[in-house]
Structure formats: structure tokens, C-alpha cells
Write a protein that holds these residues in place. Structure first.
Motif, PDB file in Angstrom:
ATOM      1  N   GLN A 168       0.836  -1.201   0.000  1.00  0.00           N
ATOM      2  CA  GLN A 168       0.000   0.000   0.000  1.00  0.00           C
ATOM      3  C   GLN A 168       0.870   1.251   0.000  1.00  0.00           C
ATOM      4  O   GLN A 168       0.571   2.230  -0.695  1.00  0.00           O
ATOM      5  N   GLU A 206       3.956   1.471  -1.159  1.00  0.00           N
ATOM      6  CA  GLU A 206       4.583   1.557  -2.481  1.00  0.00           C
ATOM      7  C   GLU A 206       3.584   2.063  -3.519  1.00  0.00           C
ATOM      8  O   GLU A 206       3.926   2.885  -4.369  1.00  0.00           O
ATOM      9  N   LEU A 207       2.340   1.597  -3.452  1.00  0.00           N
ATOM     10  CA  LEU A 207       1.306   2.051  -4.379  1.00  0.00           C
ATOM     11  C   LEU A 207       1.079   3.552  -4.242  1.00  0.00           C
ATOM     12  O   LEU A 207       0.952   4.264  -5.243  1.00  0.00           O
ATOM     13  N   LYS A 208       1.040   4.033  -3.013  1.00  0.00           N
ATOM     14  CA  LYS A 208       0.856   5.469  -2.781  1.00  0.00           C
ATOM     15  C   LYS A 208       1.998   6.267  -3.401  1.00  0.00           C
ATOM     16  O   LYS A 208       1.777   7.279  -4.072  1.00  0.00           O
ATOM     17  N   THR A 249       1.748   6.170  -7.220  1.00  0.00           N
ATOM     18  CA  THR A 249       0.615   6.989  -7.666  1.00  0.00           C
ATOM     19  C   THR A 249       0.987   8.469  -7.630  1.00  0.00           C
ATOM     20  O   THR A 249       0.669   9.219  -8.566  1.00  0.00           O
TER      21      THR A 249
END
Length: 92
Positions: free
Chosen positions: A67, A69-71, A74
Motif C-alpha cells: 500500500q 509503495e502504491l501510494k 501513484t
């Protein structure tokens, strides 16, 4: 002698009363209407040192890492979109 079946979530919550809340095994067993023997078995199976608990903790840590890393990715994508739009609207 009749053996009462308890749902897995019930067992996990009973174990939490002992391991997290700090209540005694005898007290929790009496309040829930089960035996101390059963509660000790549930603690062994669902407690903080159990294999299942350790696996869930590892999975939770991996989810948190992904999560995060995704943030980051993004935010990088959004920044690149803004930069591309800026340079597209300001040709030299």
C-alpha cells in the motif's frame, strides 16, 4: 457427554481476551461457558505464537508495504502527468 462446537471467530475473540486484555484463562472460560482445557487449546492454535497468527502478521506487513509503495508510485505518476501537461501547453 455432548461436545459443543464454537465458531472460529468466537475462539479467536476468547483468545484475545486472555492474550490482549489480560484476563485469566479460568475467568474467560467460566464467563464463556467453556472449559479451561479448550481455551488453552485455542490459545495454542490462535494465540500470538501460533503459526496461523504469524502468517497473518507477515501477510499484513506485506499488504502495508504494498500500500505504501502504491501510494508512492501513484504520487509519482500524478506528478509526471502534471509535468507532461505543463510542457505540452508551453512549447518552445
Amino acid at each position: 457427554m455432548s461436545h459443543k462446537r464454537y465458531p472460529e471467530q468466537f475462539k479467536i475473540e476468547a483468545v484475545k481476551q486472555v492474550t490482549v486484555a489480560g484476563h485469566s484463562v479460568a475467568d474467560v472460560a467460566q464467563r464463556l461457558g467453556t472449559t479451561t482445557h479448550s481455551l488453552y487449546a485455542w490459545i495454542k492454535r490462535y494465540g500470538p505464537d501460533s503459526e496461523e497468527h504469524l502468517q497473518q502478521s507477515a501477510e499484513s506487513a506485506e499488504i502495508r508495504r504494498l500500500q505504501k509503495e502504491l501510494k508512492r508510485v501513484t504520487e509519482e505518476r500524478d506528478l509526471l502527468k502534471k509535468a507532461a501537461a505543463y510542457f505540452a501547453s508551453h512549447p518552445e
